[in-house]
Design a protein around this motif. Sequence first.
Motif, PDB file in Angstrom:
ATOM      1  N   VAL A  63     -48.499 -37.678 -18.379  1.00 36.50           N
ATOM      2  CA  VAL A  63     -50.026 -37.917 -18.602  1.00 36.50           C
ATOM      3  C   VAL A  63     -50.932 -37.663 -17.447  1.00 36.50           C
ATOM      4  CG1 VAL A  63     -51.669 -40.026 -18.915  1.00 36.50           C
ATOM      5  CG2 VAL A  63     -49.544 -40.128 -20.257  1.00 36.50           C
ATOM      6  N   ALA A  64     -50.424 -37.648 -16.407  1.00 41.41           N
ATOM      7  CA  ALA A  64     -51.075 -37.570 -15.128  1.00 41.41           C
ATOM      8  C   ALA A  64     -51.190 -35.758 -15.228  1.00 41.41           C
ATOM      9  CB  ALA A  64     -50.102 -37.855 -13.763  1.00 41.41           C
ATOM     10  N   ALA A  65     -50.381 -34.919 -15.489  1.00 41.19           N
ATOM     11  CA  ALA A  65     -50.309 -33.813 -15.540  1.00 41.19           C
ATOM     12  C   ALA A  65     -51.334 -33.158 -16.714  1.00 41.19           C
ATOM     13  CB  ALA A  65     -48.816 -33.008 -15.969  1.00 41.19           C
ATOM     14  N   THR A  66     -51.126 -33.828 -17.783  1.00 37.71           N
ATOM     15  CA  THR A  66     -51.987 -33.451 -18.857  1.00 37.71           C
ATOM     16  C   THR A  66     -53.782 -33.845 -18.683  1.00 37.71           C
ATOM     17  OG1 THR A  66     -50.442 -34.076 -20.233  1.00 37.71           O
ATOM     18  CG2 THR A  66     -52.545 -33.987 -21.315  1.00 37.71           C
ATOM     19  N   GLY A  67     -53.835 -34.790 -17.719  1.00 34.94           N
ATOM     20  CA  GLY A  67     -55.171 -35.344 -17.141  1.00 34.94           C
ATOM     21  C   GLY A  67     -55.520 -34.066 -16.363  1.00 34.94           C
ATOM     22  N   GLY A  68     -54.589 -33.707 -15.520  1.00 34.22           N
ATOM     23  CA  GLY A  68     -54.887 -32.702 -14.512  1.00 34.22           C
ATOM     24  C   GLY A  68     -55.381 -31.401 -15.136  1.00 34.22           C
ATOM     25  N   ILE A  69     -54.846 -30.987 -16.318  1.00 36.36           N
ATOM     26  CA  ILE A  69     -55.062 -29.859 -17.151  1.00 36.36           C
ATOM     27  C   ILE A  69     -56.401 -30.064 -17.739  1.00 36.36           C
ATOM     28  CG2 ILE A  69     -54.582 -28.495 -19.309  1.00 36.36           C
ATOM     29  CD1 ILE A  69     -51.406 -29.333 -18.700  1.00 36.36           C
ATOM     30  N   ALA A  70     -56.608 -31.280 -18.359  1.00 36.54           N
ATOM     31  CA  ALA A  70     -58.151 -31.602 -18.753  1.00 36.54           C
ATOM     32  C   ALA A  70     -59.121 -31.404 -17.956  1.00 36.54           C
ATOM     33  CB  ALA A  70     -58.081 -33.014 -19.163  1.00 36.54           C
ATOM     34  N   SER A  71     -59.111 -31.970 -16.850  1.00 36.80           N
ATOM     35  CA  SER A  71     -60.128 -31.756 -15.561  1.00 36.80           C
ATOM     36  C   SER A  71     -60.326 -30.310 -15.398  1.00 36.80           C
ATOM     37  CB  SER A  71     -59.568 -32.737 -14.367  1.00 36.80           C
ATOM     38  OG  SER A  71     -58.871 -32.217 -13.705  1.00 36.80           O
ATOM     39  N   LEU A  72     -59.203 -29.408 -15.413  1.00 30.70           N
ATOM     40  CA  LEU A  72     -59.273 -28.101 -14.937  1.00 30.70           C
ATOM     41  C   LEU A  72     -60.205 -27.364 -16.064  1.00 30.70           C
ATOM     42  CD1 LEU A  72     -55.797 -26.838 -13.751  1.00 30.70           C
ATOM     43  CD2 LEU A  72     -58.034 -27.079 -12.606  1.00 30.70           C
ATOM     44  N   LEU A  73     -60.057 -27.877 -17.384  1.00 28.86           N
ATOM     45  CA  LEU A  73     -60.905 -27.150 -18.532  1.00 28.86           C
ATOM     46  C   LEU A  73     -62.164 -28.122 -18.801  1.00 28.86           C
ATOM     47  CD1 LEU A  73     -57.537 -27.019 -20.785  1.00 28.86           C
ATOM     48  CD2 LEU A  73     -58.699 -25.264 -19.405  1.00 28.86           C
TER      49      LEU A  73
ATOM     50  N   GLU B  52     -33.080 -25.183  -7.952  1.00 29.31           N
ATOM     51  CA  GLU B  52     -33.209 -26.625  -7.258  1.00 29.31           C
ATOM     52  C   GLU B  52     -34.424 -26.631  -6.275  1.00 29.31           C
ATOM     53  OE1 GLU B  52     -29.396 -27.925  -6.062  1.00 29.31           O
ATOM     54  OE2 GLU B  52     -28.398 -27.520  -8.114  1.00 29.31           O
ATOM     55  N   ARG B  53     -35.426 -26.054  -6.651  1.00 31.96           N
ATOM     56  CA  ARG B  53     -36.594 -26.278  -5.697  1.00 31.96           C
ATOM     57  C   ARG B  53     -37.401 -27.416  -6.687  1.00 31.96           C
ATOM     58  NH1 ARG B  53     -38.052 -22.846  -1.678  1.00 31.96           N
ATOM     59  NH2 ARG B  53     -39.364 -24.558  -1.139  1.00 31.96           N
ATOM     60  N   THR B  54     -38.061 -28.232  -5.983  1.00 31.03           N
ATOM     61  CA  THR B  54     -38.761 -29.454  -6.663  1.00 31.03           C
ATOM     62  C   THR B  54     -40.134 -28.746  -7.503  1.00 31.03           C
ATOM     63  OG1 THR B  54     -37.979 -31.203  -5.185  1.00 31.03           O
ATOM     64  CG2 THR B  54     -39.916 -31.546  -6.701  1.00 31.03           C
ATOM     65  N   LEU B  55     -40.177 -29.028  -8.625  1.00 35.36           N
ATOM     66  CA  LEU B  55     -41.118 -28.525  -9.480  1.00 35.36           C
ATOM     67  C   LEU B  55     -42.166 -29.363  -9.561  1.00 35.36           C
ATOM     68  CD1 LEU B  55     -41.905 -26.119 -11.488  1.00 35.36           C
ATOM     69  CD2 LEU B  55     -40.714 -27.276 -13.000  1.00 35.36           C
ATOM     70  N   PHE B  56     -41.625 -30.697 -10.008  1.00 38.13           N
ATOM     71  CA  PHE B  56     -42.855 -31.702 -10.071  1.00 38.13           C
ATOM     72  C   PHE B  56     -42.719 -32.715  -9.259  1.00 38.13           C
ATOM     73  CE2 PHE B  56     -45.786 -34.044 -13.738  1.00 38.13           C
ATOM     74  CZ  PHE B  56     -46.653 -34.350 -12.782  1.00 38.13           C
ATOM     75  N   PHE B  57     -41.483 -33.472  -9.311  1.00 34.75           N
ATOM     76  CA  PHE B  57     -41.232 -34.440  -8.640  1.00 34.75           C
ATOM     77  C   PHE B  57     -39.807 -35.155  -8.757  1.00 34.75           C
ATOM     78  CE2 PHE B  57     -43.231 -36.919 -12.203  1.00 34.75           C
ATOM     79  CZ  PHE B  57     -42.229 -37.622 -12.690  1.00 34.75           C
ATOM     80  N   ASP B  58     -39.157 -35.602  -7.715  1.00 34.26           N
ATOM     81  CA  ASP B  58     -37.913 -36.408  -7.710  1.00 34.26           C
ATOM     82  C   ASP B  58     -38.497 -38.047  -7.865  1.00 34.26           C
ATOM     83  OD1 ASP B  58     -36.384 -34.112  -7.026  1.00 34.26           O
ATOM     84  OD2 ASP B  58     -36.989 -34.419  -5.168  1.00 34.26           O
ATOM     85  N   PHE B  59     -37.619 -38.806  -8.514  1.00 30.95           N
ATOM     86  CA  PHE B  59     -37.874 -40.091  -8.601  1.00 30.95           C
ATOM     87  C   PHE B  59     -36.773 -40.972  -8.600  1.00 30.95           C
ATOM     88  CE2 PHE B  59     -37.953 -43.332 -12.068  1.00 30.95           C
ATOM     89  CZ  PHE B  59     -38.819 -44.226 -11.419  1.00 30.95           C
ATOM     90  N   ARG B  89     -48.845 -31.943  -6.323  1.00 33.71           N
ATOM     91  CA  ARG B  89     -49.087 -33.257  -5.275  1.00 33.71           C
ATOM     92  C   ARG B  89     -49.993 -33.948  -5.393  1.00 33.71           C
ATOM     93  NH1 ARG B  89     -47.181 -28.721  -2.229  1.00 33.71           N
ATOM     94  NH2 ARG B  89     -49.066 -28.028  -1.703  1.00 33.71           N
ATOM     95  N   LYS B  90     -51.280 -33.795  -5.561  1.00 30.94           N
ATOM     96  CA  LYS B  90     -52.322 -34.607  -5.956  1.00 30.94           C
ATOM     97  C   LYS B  90     -52.062 -35.568  -6.909  1.00 30.94           C
ATOM     98  CE  LYS B  90     -55.858 -31.397  -4.672  1.00 30.94           C
ATOM     99  NZ  LYS B  90     -57.057 -30.340  -4.943  1.00 30.94           N
ATOM    100  N   LEU B  91     -51.391 -35.176  -8.145  1.00 35.49           N
ATOM    101  CA  LEU B  91     -51.203 -36.125  -9.093  1.00 35.49           C
ATOM    102  C   LEU B  91     -50.235 -37.382  -8.500  1.00 35.49           C
ATOM    103  CD1 LEU B  91     -50.527 -33.736 -12.124  1.00 35.49           C
ATOM    104  CD2 LEU B  91     -52.693 -35.451 -11.412  1.00 35.49           C
TER     105      LEU B  91
END
Lengths: 159, 195
Positions: A63-73, B52-59, B89-91
């Motif tokens: 959801v966070a990633a989709t929200g990020g896409i939304a704000s870019l658009l 094996e590079r982090t693409l989005f996050f590890d949890f 990263r911001k997310l």
Amino acid sequence: MGNQLVMYEEELQQINGICDGLHRDSNAKAVLVIDKNGQAIASAGEVDQLDVTSLSSLTAGNVAATGGIASLLKEKEFAGQFHEGEKTHVHISLVAQRVILLVLFDERSSLGLVRLRVRKAANELAAVLDALIKKMEAGSQPSVFAEITDADIDNLFND
Amino acid sequence: MSFINYSSREINCKIVYYGPGLCGKTTNLQYIYNKTNPEAKGKMISLATETERTLFFDFLPLSLGEIRGFRTRFHLYTVPGQVFYDASRKLILKGVDGVCFVGDSQVERMEANIESLDNLRTNLQEQGYDLDKLPYVVQYNKRDLPNAAPLSELEELLNPTKVQAFEAVAPKGVGVFDTLKAVAKLVLTELKKGG
């Protein structure tokens, strides 16, 4: 910035009730209510076989990633998402900018029915969240942290 | 953003491991995962590339025990360290309760460390947070490498505000739990102040 979400027995019961109702009315496999930051709040249906913690975290990331896409658009948000699987489908919607409503369903239901029922449940959920936030802001409830001492915190980290 | 559930008597918090690419954020989480009792942890999730590079996050969800009948649960996240994943990263910083900056001790990674630390501060500001007011610790990782910079130099460059800092060798576990405990304790202390 509201930096804390507090859940009380009364509101959780109401949210559980909404989950149960949505689960029943939409013929879903399972319904989850997840905090926007990935914490599971409530669930209904066939959740025993699910890794609810992981599912919550990944859904929130999604959801966070989709929200990020939304704000870019330059869109305010994409209110809903649908993922179609072979057997299980996923409907995700953001409610009141605060929590995520996740519905898992299969051939016993349909996207149309799920969408319809989610809309009703989302309105109910938004009302409960509003009340909850007012309660939190009023600070009328005693905080658990009033009882916790520094020594309690220290003790947690003593091997 | 912490989540206090009075109904299930749980305190849930989010800790983010931040730092430049290949500094050992994922390795920290892997070590914690490997050394924690099964009943205290959930599944570790890594959204990584094929290399094996982090693409989005590890949890990694972790239970640290009970305080006055409340279970304390920490959700540990890493960010992708590579520069071009800044949007991700911001997310991940959204709703953060505590931050651990993992610095790479190698002399040649100093510029990457400084850049990542600046990036952390900027990205937090964008979300309305101030690094100086958040529960925050620093870890100097890879202390066992021959090209590791002296501690005094790392302190000067990467820890100007003199927060708690730990020397670590993450694959061997040196300093890993000390770092985690320090940041988790700061988070709970901060919650207590606010509560």
